[in-house]
Design a protein around this motif. Structure first.
Motif, PDB file in Angstrom:
ATOM      1  N   UNK A 232       0.209 -19.324   5.509  1.00 57.39           N
ATOM      2  CA  UNK A 232      -1.228 -19.438   5.779  1.00 57.39           C
ATOM      3  C   UNK A 232      -1.692 -18.358   6.743  1.00 57.39           C
ATOM      4  N   UNK A 233      -0.885 -18.067   7.758  1.00 60.45           N
ATOM      5  CA  UNK A 233      -1.254 -17.038   8.733  1.00 60.45           C
ATOM      6  C   UNK A 233      -1.206 -15.648   8.091  1.00 60.45           C
ATOM      7  N   UNK A 234      -0.214 -15.402   7.248  1.00 59.32           N
ATOM      8  CA  UNK A 234      -0.141 -14.111   6.554  1.00 59.32           C
ATOM      9  C   UNK A 234      -1.346 -13.933   5.643  1.00 59.32           C
ATOM     10  N   UNK A 235      -1.682 -14.983   4.927  1.00 54.77           N
ATOM     11  CA  UNK A 235      -2.820 -14.910   4.007  1.00 54.77           C
ATOM     12  C   UNK A 235      -4.114 -14.619   4.757  1.00 54.77           C
ATOM     13  N   UNK A 236      -4.332 -15.291   5.899  1.00 45.39           N
ATOM     14  CA  UNK A 236      -5.563 -15.053   6.650  1.00 45.39           C
ATOM     15  C   UNK A 236      -5.612 -13.619   7.180  1.00 45.39           C
ATOM     16  N   UNK A 237      -4.503 -13.148   7.757  1.00 49.38           N
ATOM     17  CA  UNK A 237      -4.476 -11.822   8.358  1.00 49.38           C
ATOM     18  C   UNK A 237      -4.585 -10.720   7.304  1.00 49.38           C
ATOM     19  N   UNK A 238      -4.115 -10.999   6.091  1.00 51.24           N
ATOM     20  CA  UNK A 238      -4.142  -9.995   5.014  1.00 51.24           C
ATOM     21  C   UNK A 238      -5.558  -9.656   4.556  1.00 51.24           C
ATOM     22  N   UNK A 239      -6.564 -10.413   4.992  1.00 54.04           N
ATOM     23  CA  UNK A 239      -7.947 -10.042   4.711  1.00 54.04           C
ATOM     24  C   UNK A 239      -8.305  -8.693   5.325  1.00 54.04           C
ATOM     25  N   UNK A 240      -7.612  -8.331   6.405  1.00 51.35           N
ATOM     26  CA  UNK A 240      -7.989  -7.172   7.200  1.00 51.35           C
ATOM     27  C   UNK A 240      -7.030  -5.995   7.038  1.00 51.35           C
ATOM     28  N   UNK A 241      -5.765  -6.287   6.798  1.00 56.15           N
ATOM     29  CA  UNK A 241      -4.751  -5.237   6.630  1.00 56.15           C
ATOM     30  C   UNK A 241      -3.497  -5.911   6.105  1.00 56.15           C
ATOM     31  N   UNK A 242      -2.612  -5.153   5.445  1.00 60.31           N
ATOM     32  CA  UNK A 242      -1.362  -5.758   4.971  1.00 60.31           C
ATOM     33  C   UNK A 242      -0.620  -6.442   6.118  1.00 60.31           C
ATOM     34  N   UNK A 243      -0.221  -7.691   5.914  1.00 58.12           N
ATOM     35  CA  UNK A 243       0.406  -8.486   6.968  1.00 58.12           C
ATOM     36  C   UNK A 243       1.802  -8.899   6.538  1.00 58.12           C
ATOM     37  N   UNK A 244       2.681  -9.020   7.519  1.00 59.84           N
ATOM     38  CA  UNK A 244       4.045  -9.474   7.228  1.00 59.84           C
ATOM     39  C   UNK A 244       4.641 -10.135   8.463  1.00 59.84           C
ATOM     40  N   UNK A 252       3.678 -13.185  12.778  1.00 61.32           N
ATOM     41  CA  UNK A 252       3.295 -12.266  11.707  1.00 61.32           C
ATOM     42  C   UNK A 252       2.348 -11.232  12.309  1.00 61.32           C
ATOM     43  N   UNK A 253       2.267 -10.059  11.673  1.00 61.66           N
ATOM     44  CA  UNK A 253       1.461  -8.991  12.268  1.00 61.66           C
ATOM     45  C   UNK A 253       0.837  -8.115  11.193  1.00 61.66           C
ATOM     46  N   UNK A 254      -0.199  -7.397  11.602  1.00 60.46           N
ATOM     47  CA  UNK A 254      -0.821  -6.359  10.789  1.00 60.46           C
ATOM     48  C   UNK A 254      -1.025  -5.144  11.677  1.00 60.46           C
ATOM     49  N   UNK A 255      -0.931  -3.944  11.082  1.00 54.14           N
ATOM     50  CA  UNK A 255      -1.003  -2.697  11.840  1.00 54.14           C
ATOM     51  C   UNK A 255      -2.327  -1.992  11.620  1.00 54.14           C
ATOM     52  N   UNK A 256      -2.844  -1.414  12.705  1.00 54.14           N
ATOM     53  CA  UNK A 256      -4.050  -0.597  12.660  1.00 54.14           C
ATOM     54  C   UNK A 256      -3.707   0.729  13.325  1.00 54.14           C
ATOM     55  N   UNK A 257      -3.532   1.775  12.524  1.00 50.68           N
ATOM     56  CA  UNK A 257      -3.031   3.052  13.026  1.00 50.68           C
ATOM     57  C   UNK A 257      -4.126   3.791  13.777  1.00 50.68           C
ATOM     58  N   UNK A 258      -3.765   4.350  14.924  1.00 50.48           N
ATOM     59  CA  UNK A 258      -4.725   5.042  15.782  1.00 50.48           C
ATOM     60  C   UNK A 258      -4.955   6.465  15.277  1.00 50.48           C
ATOM     61  N   UNK A 259      -5.770   6.597  14.227  1.00 50.97           N
ATOM     62  CA  UNK A 259      -6.083   7.919  13.683  1.00 50.97           C
ATOM     63  C   UNK A 259      -7.117   8.644  14.543  1.00 50.97           C
ATOM     64  N   UNK A 260      -7.884   7.902  15.326  1.00 50.67           N
ATOM     65  CA  UNK A 260      -8.918   8.483  16.170  1.00 50.67           C
ATOM     66  C   UNK A 260      -8.768   7.895  17.561  1.00 50.67           C
TER      67      UNK A 260
END
Length: 300
Positions: A232-244, A252-260
């Motif tokens: 359930x937590x993976x499914x919710x977080x996957x709305x924003x970025x691939x989660x695992x 569980x976590x999702x990554x947001x790369x610091x491109x800027x």
């Protein structure tokens, strides 16, 4: 990196014990003795416990705030201090306090990191001055993840966790969610449906031709089947970025790369995700580290 600890009014010095995330985790085989062979990138992050230490002259090792229902002598920080004391023959002791912030049983290595921080800090405070490999060998007696935190660099980890190759990772902000379940690691590794023959990607990972974002955690499929809250937590977080999942769970976590980096867009994205977190879920934002804050407390 040079670290100077904060010292409180009682003479305790503060040392960070950072968490780790498994950016991916593959099981590539199994030894004859039953131990699983893995391939994983271990990423240090700035979410941390704080271990407070005060050197004693009487040789006593005293834990001032052990976890409820956990005898102080079984705490990993106490065991780490006693192990180093016995191995080196030093006459010093230590007072220990731990500010526990990392999720327990979350797959982020909190207890192992606390133990590693004790070994690294006392290596300096007790004037032991052992080299890093000697501390890593000692730490392995406390747990499979302890040597990684003493190694102190992001790494491609192989074998049963004892083979580490430094690896460069991007500056990244992570959203971490903590499902309210405790996942017993032996139950995951012992499941007959666990994938145990994922092909090795070591060469392509070290050459930079493989992207961890399209890989997986082989333990996740077993964990989500046993513990639907993780799914359930993976499914919710996957709305924003691939989660695992990290480690054997439950976090569980999702990554947001610091491109800027200048505009801090990745952290803003991560904070926005946490701001929208349902009230029945708990989580936090943490950022990647390039090395352990106490890396310089042991020499190579």
């Amino acid at each position: 990196m040079s670290y100077t600890p904060l010292v409180d009014a009682e003479g305790f010095a503060a040392f960070p014990a950072p968490a780790k995330l498994n950016l991916f985790l593959h099981i590539v085989g199994r030894r004859a003795d039953g131990y699983h062979l893995l391939e994983s990138i271990f990423q240090l992050v700035d979410a941390h416990d704080t271990v407070w230490l005060r050197v004693r002259d009487d040789g006593q090792i005293v834990h001032h705030n052990p976890m409820p229902n956990v005898p102080a002598e079984t705490d990993l920080t106490v065991r780490a201090a006693k192990l180093l004391q016995t191995a080196t023959g030093v006459s010093y002791g230590v007072d220990i306090r731990v500010d526990k912030r990392l999720p327990m049983g979350g797959g982020m290595g909190g207890g192992s990191s606390d133990a590693a921080t004790v070994l690294l800090a006392l290596n300096r405070l007790w004037h032991v001055n052992w080299q890093r490999q000697a501390l890593m060998d000692l730490g392995l007696q406390l747990g499979a993840d302890v040597p990684f935190f003493i190694f102190g660099r992001n790494a491609l980890v192989e074998g049963i966790g004892e083979i580490m190759t430094p690896i460069e990772t991007e500056a990244t902000d992570f959203v971490v969610l903590h499902p309210p379940v405790h996942v017993p690691t032996p139950a995951i590794f012992g499941d007959p449906e666990l994938t145990r023959n994922t092909p090795s990607l070591k060469v392509s990972l070290l050459e930079g031709t493989a992207d961890w974002r399209v890989l997986r955690n082989d333990l996740e499929s077993v964990a989500v089947r046993k513990y639907p809250q993780i799914a359930q937590h993976i499914q919710w977080l996957s709305q924003y970025a691939p989660a695992r999942m990290t480690g054997s769970g439950s976090c569980v976590f999702a990554a947001f790369v610091a491109k800027d980096v200048e505009k801090n867009t990745s952290q803003n994205q991560a904070n926005a995700v946490i701001f929208g977190l349902p009230k029945e879920m708990s989580g936090f934002v943490t950022s990647s580290l390039q090395e352990h804050q106490l890396l310089g407390f042991a020499s190579d």
